[in-house]
Design a protein around this motif. Structure first.
Motif, mmCIF file in Angstrom:
data_model
loop_
_atom_site.group_PDB
_atom_site.id
_atom_site.type_symbol
_atom_site.label_atom_id
_atom_site.label_comp_id
_atom_site.label_asym_id
_atom_site.label_seq_id
_atom_site.Cartn_x
_atom_site.Cartn_y
_atom_site.Cartn_z
ATOM 1 N N GLU A 2 34.698 41.982 26.180
ATOM 2 C CA GLU A 2 33.646 42.008 27.194
ATOM 3 C C GLU A 2 32.424 42.761 26.671
ATOM 4 O O GLU A 2 32.538 43.884 26.204
ATOM 5 C CB GLU A 2 34.170 42.676 28.467
ATOM 6 N N HIS A 3 31.278 42.123 26.780
ATOM 7 C CA HIS A 3 30.031 42.747 26.318
ATOM 8 C C HIS A 3 29.157 43.205 27.486
ATOM 9 O O HIS A 3 28.179 43.899 27.287
ATOM 10 C CB HIS A 3 29.249 41.758 25.451
ATOM 11 N N THR A 4 29.532 42.799 28.702
ATOM 12 C CA THR A 4 28.680 43.102 29.838
ATOM 13 C C THR A 4 28.905 44.504 30.378
ATOM 14 O O THR A 4 28.055 45.046 31.075
ATOM 15 C CB THR A 4 28.938 42.101 30.969
ATOM 16 N N GLY A 5 30.055 45.118 30.065
ATOM 17 C CA GLY A 5 30.386 46.384 30.674
ATOM 18 C C GLY A 5 30.774 46.192 32.130
ATOM 19 O O GLY A 5 30.841 45.071 32.626
ATOM 20 N N ARG A 6 31.020 47.268 32.820
ATOM 21 C CA ARG A 6 31.410 47.185 34.219
ATOM 22 C C ARG A 6 30.167 47.202 35.094
ATOM 23 O O ARG A 6 29.242 47.965 34.868
ATOM 24 C CB ARG A 6 32.363 48.330 34.580
ATOM 25 N N ARG A 7 30.164 46.350 36.124
ATOM 26 C CA ARG A 7 28.995 46.170 36.968
ATOM 27 C C ARG A 7 28.880 47.239 38.039
ATOM 28 O O ARG A 7 27.814 47.453 38.612
ATOM 29 C CB ARG A 7 29.048 44.780 37.623
ATOM 30 N N ARG A 8 29.988 47.916 38.368
ATOM 31 C CA ARG A 8 29.983 48.841 39.490
ATOM 32 C C ARG A 8 30.979 49.968 39.250
ATOM 33 O O ARG A 8 31.844 49.873 38.382
ATOM 34 C CB ARG A 8 30.372 48.115 40.784
ATOM 35 N N THR A 67 34.133 52.033 30.524
ATOM 36 C CA THR A 67 32.980 51.150 30.641
ATOM 37 C C THR A 67 33.330 49.676 30.542
ATOM 38 O O THR A 67 32.494 48.827 30.836
ATOM 39 C CB THR A 67 31.946 51.477 29.552
ATOM 40 N N ARG A 68 34.553 49.350 30.131
ATOM 41 C CA ARG A 68 34.928 47.942 30.046
ATOM 42 C C ARG A 68 35.552 47.500 31.364
ATOM 43 O O ARG A 68 36.056 48.327 32.128
ATOM 44 C CB ARG A 68 35.901 47.689 28.906
ATOM 45 N N PRO A 69 35.511 46.194 31.689
ATOM 46 C CA PRO A 69 36.110 45.712 32.923
ATOM 47 C C PRO A 69 37.602 46.040 33.015
ATOM 48 O O PRO A 69 38.296 46.153 32.002
ATOM 49 C CB PRO A 69 35.881 44.199 32.848
ATOM 50 N N LEU A 70 38.078 46.196 34.235
ATOM 51 C CA LEU A 70 39.465 46.573 34.501
ATOM 52 C C LEU A 70 40.194 45.454 35.240
ATOM 53 O O LEU A 70 39.585 44.661 35.962
ATOM 54 C CB LEU A 70 39.512 47.854 35.332
ATOM 55 N N PHE A 71 41.507 45.434 35.046
ATOM 56 C CA PHE A 71 42.383 44.486 35.722
ATOM 57 C C PHE A 71 43.123 45.258 36.819
ATOM 58 O O PHE A 71 43.852 46.205 36.515
ATOM 59 C CB PHE A 71 43.367 43.863 34.737
ATOM 60 N N LEU A 119 40.507 37.450 42.066
ATOM 61 C CA LEU A 119 39.087 37.535 42.353
ATOM 62 C C LEU A 119 38.395 38.238 41.181
ATOM 63 O O LEU A 119 38.978 39.144 40.577
ATOM 64 C CB LEU A 119 38.830 38.343 43.621
ATOM 65 N N PHE A 120 37.160 37.855 40.899
ATOM 66 C CA PHE A 120 36.380 38.474 39.833
ATOM 67 C C PHE A 120 34.999 38.834 40.371
ATOM 68 O O PHE A 120 34.462 38.145 41.237
ATOM 69 C CB PHE A 120 36.235 37.519 38.641
ATOM 70 N N ASP A 121 34.420 39.905 39.826
ATOM 71 C CA ASP A 121 33.123 40.344 40.344
ATOM 72 C C ASP A 121 31.943 39.849 39.519
ATOM 73 O O ASP A 121 30.807 40.268 39.745
ATOM 74 C CB ASP A 121 33.080 41.864 40.518
ATOM 75 N N LEU A 122 32.203 38.924 38.577
ATOM 76 C CA LEU A 122 31.130 38.267 37.835
ATOM 77 C C LEU A 122 31.406 36.767 37.774
ATOM 78 O O LEU A 122 32.518 36.304 38.074
ATOM 79 C CB LEU A 122 31.011 38.831 36.418
ATOM 80 N N LEU A 123 30.401 36.012 37.383
ATOM 81 C CA LEU A 123 30.535 34.564 37.251
ATOM 82 C C LEU A 123 31.558 34.179 36.190
ATOM 83 O O LEU A 123 31.828 34.939 35.257
ATOM 84 C CB LEU A 123 29.180 33.951 36.878
ATOM 85 N N GLU A 124 32.114 32.959 36.349
ATOM 86 C CA GLU A 124 32.958 32.343 35.322
ATOM 87 C C GLU A 124 34.176 33.193 34.987
ATOM 88 O O GLU A 124 34.618 33.243 33.846
ATOM 89 C CB GLU A 124 32.137 32.077 34.050
ATOM 90 N N TRP A 125 34.739 33.891 36.002
ATOM 91 C CA TRP A 125 35.962 34.667 35.831
ATOM 92 C C TRP A 125 35.792 35.787 34.789
ATOM 93 O O TRP A 125 36.669 36.035 33.975
ATOM 94 C CB TRP A 125 37.136 33.739 35.486
ATOM 95 N N HIS A 126 34.654 36.453 34.873
ATOM 96 C CA HIS A 126 34.384 37.624 34.046
ATOM 97 C C HIS A 126 34.337 38.875 34.919
ATOM 98 O O HIS A 126 34.364 38.805 36.140
ATOM 99 C CB HIS A 126 33.045 37.479 33.308
ATOM 100 N N GLY A 127 34.258 40.015 34.252
ATOM 101 C CA GLY A 127 34.121 41.281 34.944
ATOM 102 C C GLY A 127 35.449 41.836 35.415
ATOM 103 O O GLY A 127 36.521 41.472 34.921
#
Length: 222
Positions: A38-44, A70-74, A183-191
């Motif tokens: 993941e390159h976007t980091g966490r959004r929130r 800082t990386r997305p969590l499951f 559920l995902f908090d970014l588009l295309e099943w990211h985040g």
């Protein structure tokens, strides 16, 4: 309440109110989530109403955790010290393993009480589709997704009598389903991901601060 986020499609002056069709979940998507850099980091930041357990350890300092991780969590619901908790994992396979162990080992009555949910184990008699709702306790506008399908962009899924609303940043509860749902908090099943194992509903995503956050959704069909 619906919100917008940077990059969401604002649409045209004459809005097309036809629903986007759900798409077939690719066979390799689940594996890709585990290996995806993941390159976007966490959004929130995470501030759930229940204890947060990160990779098996209770988080006492949420501000520090939010700064350092800082990386997305499951994420999924867990039972910690006989009470409801939000389990967050840096490794998706570890999240799945813990969810499977808990749902397999726990007695149904104890599971329902601790998880504040309605559960059916095994879930073989449940519907193959999952329904997501605008409000808690499966109330308000509803949209359902059949097994093996998902929406990569809920802003394309219209809501309301005239179809003038959409489903992005709206979902507050989920129905029981025969299959796993995410559920995902970014588009295309990211985040960040919120994982609902097969058999139990989620009557209040707000307990985990996941209400009004979903941007994409998957009914895994497995």
């Amino acid at each position: 309440m619906s919100h917008r986020f940077p990059g969401a499609d604002e649409g045209s002056a004459e809005r097309d109110v036809r629903d986007a069709d759900p798409v077939r979940i690719a066979d390799g998507l689940a594996g890709e989530l585990s290996a995806r850099p993941e390159h976007t980091g966490r959004r929130r930041e995470l501030y759930p109403d229940v204890p947060l357990v990160l990779d098996g350890e209770v988080v006492d300092d949420l501000e520090r955790m939010n700064a350092e991780v800082t990386r997305p969590l499951f994420m999924t619901r867990l039972i910690h010290n006989s009470s409801l908790a939000l389990g967050a994992f840096t490794d998706r396979k570890a999240m799945l393993s813990e969810a499977r162990r808990m749902y397999t080992d726990a007695e149904e009555g104890m599971l329902e009480a601790a998880l504040e949910a309605t559960c059916t184990q095994p879930p073989d008699a449940l519907p193959t589709r999952v329904c997501f709702f605008e409000d808690i306790d499966e109330q308000g506008d509803v949209k359902c997704v059949e097994a093996g399908l998902g929406y990569p962009d809920l802003s394309k899924v219209h809501r309301g009598f005239l179809g003038t609303g959409d489903w992005i940043f709206v979902i507050s509860s989920l129905s029981r389903c025969r299959f796993d749902v995410s559920l995902f908090d970014l588009l295309e099943w990211h985040g960040d991901e919120f994982f609902q194992p097969k058999g139990c509903n989620t009557p209040d995503l707000g307990r985990f601060r996941w209400n009004d956050l979903a941007v994409s959704i998957a009914n895994w069909g497995t």
